[in-house]
Design a protein around this motif. Structure first.
Motif, mmCIF file in Angstrom:
data_model
loop_
_atom_site.group_PDB
_atom_site.id
_atom_site.type_symbol
_atom_site.label_atom_id
_atom_site.label_comp_id
_atom_site.label_asym_id
_atom_site.label_seq_id
_atom_site.Cartn_x
_atom_site.Cartn_y
_atom_site.Cartn_z
ATOM 1 N N LYS A 30 27.022 -46.120 8.838
ATOM 2 C CA LYS A 30 25.896 -45.276 9.200
ATOM 3 C C LYS A 30 26.442 -43.858 9.304
ATOM 4 C CE LYS A 30 24.085 -49.171 11.815
ATOM 5 N NZ LYS A 30 23.779 -49.720 13.163
ATOM 6 N N VAL A 31 25.846 -42.941 8.574
ATOM 7 C CA VAL A 31 26.474 -41.629 8.416
ATOM 8 C C VAL A 31 25.550 -40.497 8.859
ATOM 9 C CG1 VAL A 31 27.565 -40.020 6.817
ATOM 10 C CG2 VAL A 31 27.870 -42.482 6.496
ATOM 11 N N VAL A 32 26.104 -39.633 9.687
ATOM 12 C CA VAL A 32 25.460 -38.370 10.034
ATOM 13 C C VAL A 32 26.003 -37.320 9.083
ATOM 14 C CG1 VAL A 32 25.175 -36.594 11.797
ATOM 15 C CG2 VAL A 32 25.232 -39.020 12.452
ATOM 16 N N LEU A 33 25.142 -36.819 8.222
ATOM 17 C CA LEU A 33 25.537 -35.773 7.284
ATOM 18 C C LEU A 33 25.231 -34.431 7.934
ATOM 19 C CD1 LEU A 33 24.473 -38.343 5.424
ATOM 20 C CD2 LEU A 33 25.083 -36.757 3.604
ATOM 21 N N ALA A 34 26.273 -33.646 8.160
ATOM 22 C CA ALA A 34 26.135 -32.378 8.866
ATOM 23 C C ALA A 34 26.560 -31.229 7.960
ATOM 24 C CB ALA A 34 26.993 -32.391 10.125
ATOM 25 N N ASP A 35 25.790 -30.152 7.998
ATOM 26 C CA ASP A 35 26.094 -29.002 7.148
ATOM 27 C C ASP A 35 25.293 -27.803 7.627
ATOM 28 O OD1 ASP A 35 27.458 -28.924 4.091
ATOM 29 O OD2 ASP A 35 26.094 -27.259 4.525
ATOM 30 N N ASN A 42 18.888 -31.649 3.856
ATOM 31 C CA ASN A 42 17.691 -32.480 3.993
ATOM 32 C C ASN A 42 17.289 -33.120 2.667
ATOM 33 O OD1 ASN A 42 17.393 -32.023 6.743
ATOM 34 N ND2 ASN A 42 16.071 -30.241 6.461
ATOM 35 N N GLN A 43 17.469 -32.379 1.588
ATOM 36 C CA GLN A 43 17.164 -32.908 0.263
ATOM 37 C C GLN A 43 18.035 -34.120 -0.057
ATOM 38 O OE1 GLN A 43 17.641 -29.995 -2.860
ATOM 39 N NE2 GLN A 43 17.551 -31.518 -4.479
ATOM 40 N N GLU A 44 19.324 -34.002 0.197
ATOM 41 C CA GLU A 44 20.248 -35.102 -0.098
ATOM 42 C C GLU A 44 19.982 -36.313 0.787
ATOM 43 O OE1 GLU A 44 22.180 -35.390 -2.559
ATOM 44 O OE2 GLU A 44 22.281 -33.335 -3.313
ATOM 45 N N ILE A 56 21.302 -39.793 8.794
ATOM 46 C CA ILE A 56 20.477 -38.700 9.304
ATOM 47 C C ILE A 56 21.145 -37.371 8.955
ATOM 48 C CG2 ILE A 56 19.452 -40.033 11.175
ATOM 49 C CD1 ILE A 56 21.401 -38.637 13.105
ATOM 50 N N ALA A 57 20.347 -36.316 8.974
ATOM 51 C CA ALA A 57 20.840 -34.968 8.694
ATOM 52 C C ALA A 57 20.821 -34.147 9.973
ATOM 53 C CB ALA A 57 19.973 -34.292 7.638
ATOM 54 N N ILE A 58 21.896 -33.420 10.221
ATOM 55 C CA ILE A 58 21.946 -32.498 11.352
ATOM 56 C C ILE A 58 22.527 -31.173 10.865
ATOM 57 C CG2 ILE A 58 22.883 -32.005 13.632
ATOM 58 C CD1 ILE A 58 23.049 -34.972 14.179
ATOM 59 N N GLN A 59 21.757 -30.123 10.999
ATOM 60 C CA GLN A 59 22.271 -28.804 10.644
ATOM 61 C C GLN A 59 23.233 -28.345 11.728
ATOM 62 O OE1 GLN A 59 19.490 -25.526 10.746
ATOM 63 N NE2 GLN A 59 20.622 -24.380 9.183
ATOM 64 N N VAL A 60 24.386 -27.862 11.329
ATOM 65 C CA VAL A 60 25.373 -27.422 12.313
ATOM 66 C C VAL A 60 26.258 -26.334 11.731
ATOM 67 C CG1 VAL A 60 27.139 -29.133 11.672
ATOM 68 C CG2 VAL A 60 27.088 -28.235 14.003
ATOM 69 N N ASP A 61 26.615 -25.399 12.579
ATOM 70 C CA ASP A 61 27.644 -24.415 12.271
ATOM 71 C C ASP A 61 28.883 -24.872 13.020
ATOM 72 O OD1 ASP A 61 29.397 -22.273 12.150
ATOM 73 O OD2 ASP A 61 27.858 -20.745 12.461
ATOM 74 N N GLN A 70 26.241 -30.577 20.676
ATOM 75 C CA GLN A 70 24.842 -30.963 20.490
ATOM 76 C C GLN A 70 24.706 -31.961 19.344
ATOM 77 O OE1 GLN A 70 22.626 -27.312 19.960
ATOM 78 N NE2 GLN A 70 23.019 -26.620 22.050
ATOM 79 N N MET A 71 25.448 -31.717 18.253
ATOM 80 C CA MET A 71 25.446 -32.645 17.119
ATOM 81 C C MET A 71 25.971 -34.016 17.538
ATOM 82 S SD MET A 71 27.676 -32.414 13.581
ATOM 83 C CE MET A 71 29.206 -32.475 14.524
ATOM 84 N N ILE A 72 27.039 -34.017 18.301
ATOM 85 C CA ILE A 72 27.642 -35.276 18.743
ATOM 86 C C ILE A 72 26.697 -36.013 19.694
ATOM 87 C CG2 ILE A 72 29.547 -36.234 20.106
ATOM 88 C CD1 ILE A 72 31.231 -33.845 18.883
ATOM 89 N N GLU A 73 26.049 -35.277 20.597
ATOM 90 C CA GLU A 73 25.084 -35.887 21.507
ATOM 91 C C GLU A 73 23.903 -36.483 20.748
ATOM 92 O OE1 GLU A 73 24.055 -32.828 24.252
ATOM 93 O OE2 GLU A 73 26.088 -32.708 25.093
ATOM 94 N N GLU A 74 23.427 -35.775 19.730
ATOM 95 C CA GLU A 74 22.315 -36.291 18.925
ATOM 96 C C GLU A 74 22.727 -37.562 18.189
ATOM 97 O OE1 GLU A 74 19.196 -34.827 15.426
ATOM 98 O OE2 GLU A 74 20.373 -33.340 16.550
ATOM 99 N N THR A 75 23.970 -37.588 17.707
ATOM 100 C CA THR A 75 24.491 -38.797 17.060
ATOM 101 C C THR A 75 24.512 -39.961 18.036
ATOM 102 O OG1 THR A 75 25.896 -37.484 15.578
ATOM 103 C CG2 THR A 75 26.502 -39.800 15.894
ATOM 104 N N MET A 76 24.961 -39.721 19.259
ATOM 105 C CA MET A 76 25.035 -40.771 20.269
ATOM 106 C C MET A 76 23.634 -41.253 20.667
ATOM 107 S SD MET A 76 28.188 -41.504 20.782
ATOM 108 C CE MET A 76 28.144 -42.398 22.337
ATOM 109 N N ARG A 77 22.679 -40.339 20.758
ATOM 110 C CA ARG A 77 21.307 -40.743 21.077
ATOM 111 C C ARG A 77 20.728 -41.629 19.983
ATOM 112 N NH1 ARG A 77 20.736 -35.358 22.932
ATOM 113 N NH2 ARG A 77 19.812 -34.743 20.930
ATOM 114 N N HIS A 78 21.034 -41.284 18.740
ATOM 115 C CA HIS A 78 20.451 -42.008 17.607
ATOM 116 C C HIS A 78 21.131 -43.348 17.359
ATOM 117 C CE1 HIS A 78 18.001 -42.073 13.909
ATOM 118 N NE2 HIS A 78 19.029 -42.717 13.374
ATOM 119 N N TYR A 79 22.468 -43.372 17.414
ATOM 120 C CA TYR A 79 23.215 -44.572 17.036
ATOM 121 C C TYR A 79 23.898 -45.290 18.206
ATOM 122 C CZ TYR A 79 22.633 -43.407 12.077
ATOM 123 O OH TYR A 79 22.113 -43.151 10.824
#
Length: 258
Positions: A30-35, A42-44, A56-61, A70-79
C-alpha cells in the motif's frame, strides 16, 4: 515480501519514484505517493486506483518540517501503520562551481539531504514503536564518486550516505534497517532528454551520444532499467535483508568498478 506493507515514496509523481512505487504496488504494498507536483501526482494516483491498486496521493514539500509530519500523520490515519519510507525526492542542475548559484545549491541540498533527514526524523518513533521499519534513501553513483558540474548533487548524495550510516547505527537494535541505493544512469525520460539535448548541441544522434559519451563509462554498455533498482529495493524491504543495514548499494552496470 512486501504484501500489505505501507510505504511512503517521496518524489513519486514521475520518473524513478513513480516506477519504484508501481513495482511495490504490483507486489501488494500500500503506497502513499508524495510529491510537490499536485496535478501530476493526482493524475498518476487516479490511474493507479482505476487499476485496482491501494494508494493515496499527498502533496508535500519535503523541505518544510511542518508538512512532513502532517504527511506521516495522514498516512497513519489512513492505513494505521507505516513500514517503509523511501526518501527519493530530488532534482538535477549542472554547471561549474564558479557559476553555480548559491541559492540553487542550497535548494538542492535542502530537498535531497535535509528532506531525507526530516523524513527519517519523524518516522523513527513510529517504526521503533512497531519494532519494524525499512528506510531507503536514494543516493547515486555520484554519492561515491565526483562528477564535474554537479557540486550540489554530489554534495547531497554523498551526504545521504553519511545520514544513512548514522541512522542505521542509531536503529540497529530496533528492528529497523536503513540503506542507500546508488544507481548509475537509469533509462528514464529525463536521461533520454539529456542525451537528446547533448546530441542536438553536438550535431549527432542521441544513440551516438550514448555510444560515445556514456557507454565508454559503463562496462555493461547499457542503461539501467528502473525495474532493476526496484527489485533491489524490494529485496531490502524483505525479511531476507533484515541483516543488511547502513549500506550504500551500487547498481551501476560496473561504472564504479573501473
Amino acid at each position: 515480501m512486501v504484501e500489505d506493507k505501507v510505504m511512503i515514496m517521496t518524489g513519486a509523481a514521475s520518473g524513478i519514484g513513480l516506477g519504484i512505487a508501481k513495482a511495490f504496488l504490483n507486489k501488494g504494498a500500500k503506497v502513499v505517493l508524495a510529491d510537490l507536483d499536485k496535478d501530476k501526482l493526482n493524475q498518476e494516483v487516479a490511474q493507479l486506483k482505476i487499476q485496482g491498486f491501494d494508494c493515496i496521493a499527498i502533496q508535500v514539500d519535503v523541505t518544510e518540517e511542518n508538512e512532513m509530519p502532517q504527511m506521516i500523520e495522514e498516512t497513519m490515519r489512513h492505513y494505521g501503520r507505516l513500514d517503509i519510507l523511501f526518501n527519493n525526492a530530488g532534482l538535477q542542475h549542472v554547471t561549474p562551481i564558479e557559476s553555480f548559484s548559491t541559492e540553487k545549491f542550497r535548494q538542492m541540498v535542502d530537498i535531497m539531504l535535509t528532506g531525507s533527514f526530516i523524513g527519517t526524523k519523524y518516522v523513527l518513533p513510529i517504526m521503533k514503536e512497531q519494532g519494524y521499519g525499512r528506510i531507503l534513501n536514494m543516493s547515486s553513483i555520484n554519492g561515491v564518486i565526483g562528477f564535474a558540474g554537479k557540486a550540489a548533487y554530489n554534495s547531497a548524495k554523498h551526504g545521504i550516505i553519511g545520514l544513512t550510516k548514522v541512522a542505521a547505527l542509531e536503529t540497529a537494535t530496533e528492528g529497523i534497517t536503513v540503506n542507500a541505493l546508488c544507481p548509475g544512469y537509469i533509462d528514464t525520460p529525463l536521461v533520454r532528454n539529456q542525451m537528446e539535448d547533448l546530441a542536438s548541441h553536438r550535431g549527432v544522434s542521441s544513440e551516438q551520444v550514448l555510444e560515445e559519451v556514456l557507454f565508454p563509462l559503463i562496462p555493461q554498455k547499457q542503461l539501467i532499467d528502473i525495474q532493476d533498482v526496484a527489485d533491489y529495493a524490494l529485496f531490502l524491504c524483505s525479511d531476507g535483508a533484515k541483516s543488511v543495514t547502513g549500506q550504500a548499494i551500487l547498481i551501476d552496470g560496473g561504472y564504479t568498478a573501473q
